[in-house]
Design an enzyme around this catalytic site. Structure first.
Site, short mmCIF file in Angstrom:
data_model
loop_
_atom_site.label_atom_id
_atom_site.label_comp_id
_atom_site.label_asym_id
_atom_site.label_seq_id
_atom_site.Cartn_x
_atom_site.Cartn_y
_atom_site.Cartn_z
N CYS B 63 -5.20 0.58 -3.47
CA CYS B 63 -5.09 -0.52 -4.42
C CYS B 63 -5.48 -1.90 -3.90
O CYS B 63 -6.36 -2.56 -4.47
CB CYS B 63 -3.72 -0.54 -5.04
SG CYS B 63 -2.37 -0.26 -3.87
N HIS B 126 -1.09 -8.29 -5.21
CA HIS B 126 -1.41 -7.37 -4.11
C HIS B 126 -2.47 -7.87 -3.13
O HIS B 126 -3.01 -7.08 -2.36
CB HIS B 126 -1.84 -6.00 -4.68
CG HIS B 126 -1.05 -4.89 -4.06
ND1 HIS B 126 -1.55 -3.63 -3.84
CD2 HIS B 126 0.20 -4.84 -3.60
CE1 HIS B 126 -0.64 -2.87 -3.31
NE2 HIS B 126 0.43 -3.58 -3.14
#
Lengths: 507, 507
Positions: B63, B126
């Site tokens: 991710c 993230h």
């Protein structure tokens, strides 16, 4: 074996049935079912104009028994299309098979005939090639195609080449009069079969006669072929070329119905007789999507099939159904459309799908997965219980015959026949369509699901009366040496002496 | 990690970009891509109204690097989102990561800001959680969401719970103020994230300001959750419930755009940051269709993603594209839509997809598959060459960590890192999308394909200038102990003493 179309049409009535059976076209071969090349625009459009069945099954992981089941509405173990030569074996009708569809079976075209239908089969029959099994003796009025798969070429000594019939008589043989070039993969057979379908439909429309057209072509069966115009056009290689040509042909047949103004009177169904044959992959093998294994197995890849119902003006466009369906349902559904009752003197396994198709109902019914006369597995709701598991033997596997290439689920894709009858392997096909994660035997979910499944299986077994097995005896003398019509063509061959033996079925 | 939406909208102009990134939603999770339960009617409709990309990739099988690539238009090995701690390792931004998105990188929202866009991220960032990496320091004007995955609950001693930010400040923590019930799987976070999106769009429409909305929710990332109204509604279990809720939300966002009359000015893209995580299957894992393996791997299952472009009035409905695409293209495509040029002082890996989307052109470009700074594989046309193969180590595999459950392709899904740089394993993804049948090294086809691929790889490697690796150093002191705003909430925690170490990346 090969795509097949059921077509029922009744003039001045409201319907027609017209189903396509693709041999070995797997669940995953259609764009609508996620094939990454998405090369089936006509089938995808058929789905978007009709209803897509996501949980539709064939009656057997092999072609002949599935075709017998479609036309009789009965499981192969009832209609005789199975073997008892060894435990849990797949069997079909090779050239030396002695058996075929028994006279005692009532076929869909026989019943429809009584209601005034004209019935035609185009393509592969596969229910026996000896005279008593001829499709015109079992309700069909017309036939253009072959009794067996287009294997070959043969030398006409050890094995004769497969005949192609028009109605009662052979008009030539594959590889001789009907060319298939195994080197290039070229054959124009699909075009011939397409033209046969268009001509038949035109004729029926002109004469205002209701019809049943069973389009059972086999271009996707190994050895795979396509016409010149389709060769090299697919991302998927020769198999994809064949799929594209079939897709194109189906588009033309549907458009023809529309052009003739009879699409709203024609019920069309597309499905397949078994999962894609993964042993032929990647060059000649199709895709079963994410399902486990393929043809010859009772995992989902062997028996869950692409399925589309199309009937403009009746079926809502873009419909999706989770009805558990089976090819045998096309028997009962077609009779229902024709206003006929299914025979009451025998067990019929097919159900009438019209409530699911027209009213979106979900009918609770099980799916049985057989090999020979052994019930390997059963599906009830979203649960599937395996009572036996087997892909193929170690011996065959060692020779490179693999029905589950690249797939290996420990204790599930077994190379010995594993019995689980006391504690079946249970899968939840919603969470786990790939049959990779058996439920824990100790779980409440297992207990609850198996209680229901056990009742279903007990009922099924208690009332099961197997038919006489038709696929036990083989004899080289019965092969297609001298089919009717061979004299006119000078193509009669001399059969060897009769020497009946038990057929050998390795898997 | 989590679905993300890019949205660009310019009042009185012709466009908007608005892309959804689903964390771990696999290629096979959508009905349009063949998921057997077909439970994504809104995404399927988005596809039928827009364009489906069948050959679209993420930049990394994990991710954080994929998200960094999307926002910079550059491969992780260039923008620093990789590790050199060990060979060919996947790395991301856990709570103890010291690094994050470097200031030297130019992010899409930074560039769009200059053209008058208002940029919002909803969901998981993230790209680093330390103050210098805050999204509002990198071009975003608004943020509602979390810097890390919603792992937990933690005890706030060994590990703090993950904060949820509104713009500059934390407004609570997961499991404390934003409930996630791991037992029932219930959390109403997707509904909150949906409302944030609807409100932002309404505000932008009212003020006639062009916007970029990056909707990066993470309901399909383990631990999977769904709102009460969706729990138990899917055939697929909790993961399917989460997919259904996301599908429903996307439908609502698209309808909202239509209701506000700005759908023709809004370019929307849906895709995913990595393949479905098969280690979480079957309860929390998605589907990569028939592709090999999943998240963490450089097989197709790890990096080929579902992708849909939607822009009513501009993109022809029902379009299908075989353009090789990559999440990095959304950077360049969005700039193009905004009338901006991509930065010329650095290598940009993304290409402008508008010719493919609006004119159906096919642009020849390669796809690179990386783990860390190792190029594991490359796709050119329909050919994919593996220079290295690895699923994960025997040690991890022995612990039950399996990135390819039920799949085993001898010599391909290897548990040791296998180098093939002198003779790469070559697959034809048209005939063999499942990467099961390597081409024969001796074949003409192999020779011809590798000649072309070798040139591509040489050019790529010759011009590659890796960025400073950001994912090498971990330190418990940098975790989310005291995010800005914690004082107001009384939620500041005391960090442990700094003790920087090499991060451990097992696969």
């Amino acid at each position: 074996v090969g795509p097949e179309v059921l077509s029922l049409w009744k003039s001045k009535s409201t319907f027609t049935s017209f189903g396509v059976f693709f041999l070995q076209m797997g669940w995953g071969d259609l764009g609508a079912f996620g094939e990454p090349s998405k090369e089936t625009p006509n089938l995808d459009q058929m789905a978007s104009e009709g209803m897509l069945f996501l949980d539709f099954y064939t009656a057997n992981p092999l072609c002949s028994p599935s075709r017998a089941a479609l036309l009789t509405g009965r499981l192969p173990v009832r209609n005789g299309f199975y073997t008892t030569n060894a435990h849990a074996r797949n069997a079909y009708t090779p050239q030396d098979i002695v058996g075929g569809i028994p006279d005692s079976e009532l076929l869909l075209p026989e019943l429809l005939k009584k209601a005034g239908y004209v019935n035609k089969i185009i393509g592969k029959w596969h229910l026996g090639h000896r005279p008593q099994f001829h499709p015109l003796k079992h309700g069909f009025d017309e036939w253009f195609g072959s009794p067996n798969c287009h294997f070959g070429p043969f030398d006409n000594r050890a094995l004769p080449n497969i005949p192609v019939y028009r109605d009662w008589e052979m008009i030539g043989r594959y590889y001789e009069d009907f060319k298939i070039d195994l080197k290039t993969g070229e054959a124009n057979l699909t075009q011939i079969y397409l033209q046969e379908a268009l001509d038949f439909i035109s004729k029926q429309q002109a004469s205002q006669q209701p019809f049943f057209l069973y389009w059972a072509i086999d271009a996707t069966h190994a050895p795979v072929y396509a016409s010149k115009q389709f060769l090299g056009t697919s991302q998927r290689g020769l198999y994809g070329d064949a799929v594209r040509e079939i897709d194109d042909s189906i588009g033309k047949i549907l458009k023809h119905l529309q052009k003739l103004g009879i699409s709203e009177n024609t019920f069309v169904f597309f499905t397949s007789d078994n999962g894609a044959a993964l042993i032929s992959a990647p060059k000649q093998g199709g895709s079963n999507g994410r399902f486990l294994c393929g043809k010859q197995t009772t995992f989902e890849g062997g028996m869950r099939e692409p399925a589309i119902a199309w009937w403009p003006g009746h079926i809502p466009a873009g419909g999706v159904s989770h009805q558990l369906g089976n090819v045998m349902d096309l028997f009962t559904t077609s009779l229902s459309l024709a206003g006929l009752e299914p025979p009451s003197d025998r067990q019929i396994d097919g159900i009438d799908l019209l409530p699911a198709i027209l009213q979106g109902k979900l009918i609770d019914r099980p799916i049985f997965y057989y090999r020979g006369n052994e019930m390997m597995a059963v599906r009830v709701g979203l649960y599937k219980a395996h009572y036996w598991t087997w892909s193929n033997s170690w011996e065959e596997y060692g020779k490179g015959i693999d029905f589950c290439p690249g797939q290996n689920v420990s204790g599930v894709t077994t190379h010995t026949q594993e019995e689980h009858t006391t504690l079946p392997l249970l899968f939840h096909l919603g969470r786990d369509p790939g049959e990779k994660y058996p439920l824990s035997f100790a779980s409440d979910e297992y207990q609850r699901a198996m209680e229901r499944i056990s009742v279903t299986v007990q009922q099924h077994k208690a009332t099961m009366v197997p038919g006489q097995p038709q696929l036990n005896v083989c004899d080289k003398a019965v092969m297609n040496w001298s089919p009717p019509g061979c004299e006119k063509l000078g193509k009669c061959l001399k059969p060897p002496k009769s020497d009946p033996k038990k057929c050998f079925w390795p898997h």
